[in-house]
Motif scaffolding. Structure first.
Motif, short mmCIF file in Angstrom:
data_model
loop_
_atom_site.label_atom_id
_atom_site.label_comp_id
_atom_site.label_asym_id
_atom_site.label_seq_id
_atom_site.Cartn_x
_atom_site.Cartn_y
_atom_site.Cartn_z
N LEU A 1 5.42 -3.14 -8.38
CA LEU A 1 5.14 -3.29 -9.81
C LEU A 1 3.75 -2.77 -10.16
O LEU A 1 3.58 -2.09 -11.19
CB LEU A 1 5.26 -4.77 -10.20
CG LEU A 1 6.66 -5.39 -10.11
CD1 LEU A 1 6.61 -6.87 -10.42
CD2 LEU A 1 7.63 -4.68 -11.05
N MET A 2 2.78 -3.05 -9.31
CA MET A 2 1.42 -2.57 -9.56
C MET A 2 1.37 -1.04 -9.53
O MET A 2 0.61 -0.43 -10.29
CB MET A 2 0.46 -3.16 -8.53
CG MET A 2 0.22 -4.65 -8.67
SD MET A 2 -0.80 -5.31 -7.31
CE MET A 2 -2.29 -4.34 -7.52
N SER A 3 2.16 -0.44 -8.66
CA SER A 3 2.12 1.02 -8.53
C SER A 3 2.58 1.70 -9.82
O SER A 3 2.07 2.77 -10.17
CB SER A 3 2.99 1.46 -7.35
OG SER A 3 4.37 1.26 -7.61
N VAL A 4 3.54 1.11 -10.51
CA VAL A 4 4.01 1.70 -11.77
C VAL A 4 2.89 1.68 -12.81
O VAL A 4 2.62 2.68 -13.49
CB VAL A 4 5.25 0.95 -12.29
CG1 VAL A 4 5.67 1.48 -13.66
CG2 VAL A 4 6.41 1.06 -11.30
N ARG B 1 -2.73 -11.82 0.22
CA ARG B 1 -2.35 -10.41 0.20
C ARG B 1 -1.21 -10.15 -0.79
O ARG B 1 -0.30 -10.96 -0.97
CB ARG B 1 -1.91 -9.95 1.59
CG ARG B 1 -3.03 -9.97 2.61
CD ARG B 1 -2.76 -8.97 3.73
NE ARG B 1 -1.47 -9.16 4.38
CZ ARG B 1 -0.95 -8.30 5.25
NH1 ARG B 1 -1.60 -7.19 5.54
NH2 ARG B 1 0.22 -8.55 5.83
N VAL B 2 -1.27 -8.99 -1.42
CA VAL B 2 -0.23 -8.56 -2.35
C VAL B 2 1.02 -8.21 -1.54
O VAL B 2 0.95 -7.51 -0.52
CB VAL B 2 -0.70 -7.34 -3.17
CG1 VAL B 2 0.42 -6.81 -4.04
CG2 VAL B 2 -1.92 -7.71 -4.01
N TRP C 1 0.82 -1.21 0.00
CA TRP C 1 0.00 0.00 0.00
C TRP C 1 0.85 1.26 0.00
O TRP C 1 0.47 2.28 -0.58
CB TRP C 1 -0.96 -0.01 1.19
CG TRP C 1 -2.19 -0.80 0.93
CD1 TRP C 1 -2.56 -1.99 1.49
CD2 TRP C 1 -3.24 -0.47 0.01
NE1 TRP C 1 -3.77 -2.42 0.98
CE2 TRP C 1 -4.20 -1.49 0.07
CE3 TRP C 1 -3.45 0.60 -0.87
CZ2 TRP C 1 -5.35 -1.48 -0.71
CZ3 TRP C 1 -4.59 0.61 -1.66
CH2 TRP C 1 -5.53 -0.41 -1.56
N ILE C 2 2.01 1.22 0.64
CA ILE C 2 2.91 2.38 0.61
C ILE C 2 3.30 2.71 -0.82
O ILE C 2 3.28 3.87 -1.25
CB ILE C 2 4.15 2.13 1.49
CG1 ILE C 2 3.78 2.20 2.97
CG2 ILE C 2 5.24 3.16 1.18
CD1 ILE C 2 4.90 1.80 3.90
N TRP C 3 3.65 1.67 -1.59
CA TRP C 3 3.97 1.90 -3.00
C TRP C 3 2.77 2.45 -3.77
O TRP C 3 2.90 3.34 -4.61
CB TRP C 3 4.44 0.60 -3.64
CG TRP C 3 5.83 0.20 -3.28
CD1 TRP C 3 6.22 -0.88 -2.54
CD2 TRP C 3 7.04 0.87 -3.66
NE1 TRP C 3 7.58 -0.92 -2.42
CE2 TRP C 3 8.12 0.14 -3.10
CE3 TRP C 3 7.32 2.01 -4.41
CZ2 TRP C 3 9.44 0.52 -3.27
CZ3 TRP C 3 8.64 2.40 -4.58
CH2 TRP C 3 9.68 1.66 -4.01
N LEU C 4 1.58 1.92 -3.49
CA LEU C 4 0.39 2.37 -4.21
C LEU C 4 0.01 3.80 -3.81
O LEU C 4 -0.50 4.56 -4.63
CB LEU C 4 -0.77 1.42 -3.93
CG LEU C 4 -0.59 0.00 -4.48
CD1 LEU C 4 -1.70 -0.92 -3.97
CD2 LEU C 4 -0.58 0.01 -6.01
#
Length: 234
Positions: free
Chosen positions: A209-212, A201-202, A166-169
């Motif tokens: 990777l999802m955040s990019v 959980r992710v 979640w931090i990355w997102l």
């Protein structure tokens, strides 16, 4: 009368839901304003002065460098944004000084005036729009909502992803805070007696990777919203 535990839990749930909805509303409004202000329609400096004099301008974004105004964007209502594209604004030569700009908008009933300065986070990790979006009444409402949501995420145990995911997102992903309020710890539209099925959980690496991908999708979505608004409202 002392409430029963179930009533206490219900009261906390309702309070938490209210906070969640308020934070989500502020972030969505900020995201919409940021998207619309990023795709303004072209206007002249004379049209800007006329709009200010007529009291139609509600908010102004400006970029200043070495005493000269390099860029001016203004809104005539929350959905209609324009931008001055006269050469004196965009070329580094005398023609539109900061003194002239402030004289033109002084006394106007503006709700917000903000600078399009340098990024609030030079590293580029934090999303820029919550901290750049207009401050109504001088208060950075969107930045506060983003920060409170980030703290809530850090203090909770997310269901869909790890805290690092979640931090990355939240940061690189740009709109992770909105997704968190919509989905964690259960989707906002679920009834009180309904819980989603358990999921794997992710991880933090997967979240990175999802955040990019989310950041790229967010840019295109913002461009689409801005262009649609220009077609419908200009």
């Amino acid at each position: 009368m002392t409430p029963f535990p179930a009533e206490v839990r219900s009261g906390w749930r309702i309070a938490g839901l209210a906070v969640r909805i308020v934070l989500l509303a502020v972030l969505l409004a900020g995201a919409l304003v940021a998207a619309l202000s990023s795709a303004p329609t072209a206007r002249t400096r004379a049209e800007f002065r006329a709009a200010v004099a007529a009291g139609r301008v509600s908010a102004v974004l400006y970029r200043q460098s070495d005493g000269l105004i390099q860029e001016v964007r203004w809104s005539e209502g929350p959905l209609v944004w324009h931008q001055v594209e006269d050469p004196p604004v965009h070329r580094d030569r005398p023609g539109y000084t900061a003194a002239e700009f402030w004289a033109e908008i002084s006394g106007a009933p503006l709700k917000a005036v903000s600078s399009l300065g340098d990024r609030s986070d030079p590293s580029g990790l934090l999303p820029d729009w919550p901290f750049r979006v207009l401050r109504y009444g001088g208060v950075p409402w969107v930045a506060f909502a983003w920060g409170i949501t980030f703290l809530i995420m850090l203090g909770s145990t997310p269901r869909l992803g790890s805290r690092w995911a979640w931090i990355w997102l939240f940061t690189v992903g740009q709109v992770g805070a909105i997704g968190f309020l919509l989905l964690e710890p259960r989707p906002l539209w679920y009834r009180a007696d309904r819980w989603p099925a358990p999921v794997v959980r992710v991880s933090g690496g997967q979240g990175c990777l999802m955040s990019v991908g989310l950041a790229i999708a967010t840019v295109f979505a913002a461009m689409g919203v801005g262009l649609l608004a220009r077609l419908l409202l200009d």
